[in-house]
Design a protein around this motif. Structure first.
Motif, PDB file in Angstrom:
ATOM      1  N   LEU A   1      -5.977  -7.338 -17.939  1.00 18.71           N
ATOM      2  CA  LEU A   1      -6.560  -7.402 -16.708  1.00 18.71           C
ATOM      3  C   LEU A   1      -8.337  -5.827 -16.913  1.00 18.71           C
ATOM      4  CD1 LEU A   1      -4.897  -8.164 -13.808  1.00 18.71           C
ATOM      5  CD2 LEU A   1      -6.356  -9.830 -15.372  1.00 18.71           C
ATOM      6  N   LEU A   2      -7.685  -4.689 -17.181  1.00 19.27           N
ATOM      7  CA  LEU A   2      -8.116  -3.759 -17.676  1.00 19.27           C
ATOM      8  C   LEU A   2      -8.057  -3.276 -19.297  1.00 19.27           C
ATOM      9  CD1 LEU A   2      -7.989  -1.822 -14.381  1.00 19.27           C
ATOM     10  CD2 LEU A   2      -9.781  -3.219 -14.637  1.00 19.27           C
ATOM     11  N   THR A   3      -9.486  -2.058 -18.887  1.00 22.95           N
ATOM     12  CA  THR A   3      -9.111  -0.956 -20.244  1.00 22.95           C
ATOM     13  C   THR A   3      -9.649  -0.478 -19.967  1.00 22.95           C
ATOM     14  OG1 THR A   3      -9.338  -1.107 -22.672  1.00 22.95           O
ATOM     15  CG2 THR A   3     -11.295  -1.577 -21.079  1.00 22.95           C
TER      16      THR A   3
ATOM     17  N   ARG B   1       0.425  -1.646 -15.271  1.00 20.19           N
ATOM     18  CA  ARG B   1       0.200  -3.360 -15.634  1.00 20.19           C
ATOM     19  C   ARG B   1      -0.615  -4.145 -15.609  1.00 20.19           C
ATOM     20  NH1 ARG B   1       4.924  -4.464  -9.997  1.00 20.19           N
ATOM     21  NH2 ARG B   1       6.690  -4.051 -11.078  1.00 20.19           N
ATOM     22  N   GLU B   2      -1.705  -3.700 -14.785  1.00 17.96           N
ATOM     23  CA  GLU B   2      -2.869  -4.083 -15.385  1.00 17.96           C
ATOM     24  C   GLU B   2      -3.893  -3.792 -16.544  1.00 17.96           C
ATOM     25  OE1 GLU B   2      -2.455  -2.635 -12.874  1.00 17.96           O
ATOM     26  OE2 GLU B   2      -2.205  -4.167 -10.874  1.00 17.96           O
TER      27      GLU B   2
ATOM     28  N   GLN C   1      -9.801  -1.911  -7.638  1.00 16.14           N
ATOM     29  CA  GLN C   1      -9.604  -2.532  -9.219  1.00 16.14           C
ATOM     30  C   GLN C   1     -10.503  -3.766  -8.614  1.00 16.14           C
ATOM     31  OE1 GLN C   1      -5.270  -3.650  -9.607  1.00 16.14           O
ATOM     32  NE2 GLN C   1      -4.552  -1.314  -9.566  1.00 16.14           N
ATOM     33  N   ALA C   2     -10.918  -4.249  -7.944  1.00 16.51           N
ATOM     34  CA  ALA C   2     -11.647  -5.862  -7.356  1.00 16.51           C
ATOM     35  C   ALA C   2     -13.162  -5.846  -8.258  1.00 16.51           C
ATOM     36  CB  ALA C   2     -11.139  -5.787  -5.990  1.00 16.51           C
ATOM     37  N   LEU C   3     -13.179  -4.097  -7.559  1.00 18.94           N
ATOM     38  CA  LEU C   3     -14.751  -3.946  -7.858  1.00 18.94           C
ATOM     39  C   LEU C   3     -14.882  -4.121  -9.376  1.00 18.94           C
ATOM     40  CD1 LEU C   3     -15.259  -1.290  -5.711  1.00 18.94           C
ATOM     41  CD2 LEU C   3     -16.743  -3.321  -6.000  1.00 18.94           C
ATOM     42  N   LEU C   4     -14.280  -3.457 -10.220  1.00 16.78           N
ATOM     43  CA  LEU C   4     -13.603  -3.283 -11.582  1.00 16.78           C
ATOM     44  C   LEU C   4     -13.711  -4.317 -12.639  1.00 16.78           C
ATOM     45  CD1 LEU C   4     -11.851  -0.075 -12.477  1.00 16.78           C
ATOM     46  CD2 LEU C   4     -14.319  -0.478 -12.306  1.00 16.78           C
ATOM     47  N   TYR C   5     -13.470  -5.345 -11.685  1.00 15.31           N
ATOM     48  CA  TYR C   5     -12.744  -6.697 -12.436  1.00 15.31           C
ATOM     49  C   TYR C   5     -14.314  -7.850 -12.585  1.00 15.31           C
ATOM     50  CZ  TYR C   5      -7.708  -6.130 -11.659  1.00 15.31           C
ATOM     51  OH  TYR C   5      -6.269  -5.505 -11.070  1.00 15.31           O
TER      52      TYR C   5
END
Length: 426
Positions: free
Chosen positions: A363-365, A357-358, A338-342
């Motif tokens: 935060l993500l799509t 939740r994200e 997730q951190a890499l994607l953010y």
């Protein structure tokens, strides 16, 4: 309550339950009747429960006594199965005493178990003696007795210390499974007395448990506060080893096809499909429906080799006649992925259920990409002969109920698209 120190007494309890009297049990155990009577009384006093109903016609186990006897029989049978020198023919007319075909199962005691485990952990007699608080000669003597019962050495001996050989490795697994059965017997006793307690250890796999595991745990602990639950993450290989050695009770996550071994059992909870996930505001997020070929220039965060997620990844690209990207970045941590994607324009093939939740928080799509792959099966893996204690049964049922809710609710953000893939909801 630790039943392991009562192992010799419990052997007599199990024999009386199988034979129906102390006289017959004494004959089966090649012991005096008085010693069997003392052992049963000692066990009942230590456990604080009556294990038998006594009458002129013999001894009938109470409901708790039946549970304890069953657990002890299972525990001793595990040792017998690890004994390469056990005879094929049973030495007792009672099937529940089949473990008597093994000298190791018939003679092993708590002192042997403690010494054996200390030697495994310490790697030498001197370190084992320090850990146990006994003399090195006492450790040496107990090991000699254990190896006599086993009929062969249990360790390789070298200057560097002791290392388990094949017979020792088989015994280590059996001892851990035996101790787990005795711990479950203590949980059975507590439940019969009106207290649901015990310790459950759940192994969870990355990218596959989502919210249903926390939901199940919250419900169980709210209803049964005396239960102790430990959750550990790990790779499949690590968790499978821990499961087979009774260090964890269940693995929750993506199932393997075919199952990894004959001594484990898999239970499917729901099907799970993967989608292409990226950060909020990703350049492709607002595009019309895409194909995987449209992501040719994207940098990927790949799943680990040999996992169901990697199989789905390969299937998705093969379905479009494409070679799967050969990125150098592979991640086995949900938080790291997730951190890499953010913080980049990388994309990953992940479960929208796992990121509920994200995605809801923006935060993500889920990118509007059709992904064709056979659905992953999310479920539970236990030992094939596992007989869960009451607290674990409640926990397993709660996991099933929470999984049904997740399975019927569908994905939080995307809708099912053509050809078994996902595309962005309108």
């Amino acid at each position: 309550m630790d039943l392991a120190p009562l192992l010799r007494k419990l052997r007599a309890v199990q024999a009386v339950a199988a034979a129906g009297s102390t006289v017959d049990a004494a004959q089966g155990l090649h012991a005096s009747q008085s010693s069997v009577v003392r052992a049963v009384r000692h066990a009942e006093a230590a456990l604080g429960v009556a294990l038998f109903e006594r009458s002129s016609r013999g001894m009938v186990p109470t409901p708790v006594g039946r549970l304890v006897a069953q657990r002890v029989a299972r525990a001793l049978e595990l040792i017998a199965q690890a004994d390469a020198h056990a005879t094929r023919a049973p030495r007792s007319p009672w099937p529940a005493l089949a473990w008597q075909r093994s000298r190791l199962a018939s003679g092993i005691g708590h002192r042997h178990v403690r010494t054996f485990l200390a030697l495994v952990d310490g790697g030498s007699e001197s370190r084992a003696s320090q850990a146990l608080g006994v003399s090195q000669s006492a450790v040496h003597q107990t090991l000699a007795q254990a190896e006599h019962l086993a009929g062969e050495p249990l360790f390789y001996r070298a200057r560097a210390g002791l290392r388990l050989n094949d017979a020792g490795q088989a015994l280590l697994k059996a001892v851990k499974l035996m101790l787990a059965e005795l711990a479950h017997a203590a949980d059975d006793i507590a439940s019969a007395q009106g207290t649901m307690r015990g310790r459950a250890v759940i192994g969870t796999l990355p990218f596959s448990t989502g919210l249903f595991v926390p939901r199940a745990l919250d419900r169980v602990l709210a209803s049964h506060p005396d239960l102790e639950v430990t959750v550990v993450d790990g790779t499949y290989a690590t968790l499978l080893h821990q499961l087979r050695y009774a260090e964890i009770d269940v693995i929750v996550g993506a199932l393997r096809d075919p199952p990894p071994a004959d001594d484990v059992r898999q239970e499917t909870l729901f099907d799970d499909r993967l989608a292409v996930v990226a950060r909020r505001g990703h350049p492709l997020a607002g595009r019309a429906p895409l194909r995987l070929r449209d992501l040719a220039r994207c940098a990927w965060v790949l799943p680990m080799p040999g996992t169901p997620a990697q199989a789905a990844f390969d299937q998705a690209f093969a379905a479009e006649g494409l070679a799967a990207p050969q990125e150098r970045l592979r991640v086995n941590s949900t938080m790291m992925m997730q951190a890499l994607l953010y913080d980049s324009d990388r994309v990953a093939l992940m479960s929208p259920r796992h990121l509920e939740r994200e995605i809801a928080a923006g935060l993500l799509t889920v990118l509007p990409v059709v992904v064709q792959h056979a659905p992953r099966l999310i479920g539970m893996t236990t030992r094939a002969d596992y007989m869960p204690p009451p607290g674990m049964r409640v926990l397993l049922d709660s996991l099933r109920a929470a999984a049904r809710e997740v399975g019927t609710a569908g994905q939080p953000a995307p809708a099912l698209g053509r050809a078994g893939g996902y595309k962005q909801s309108a």
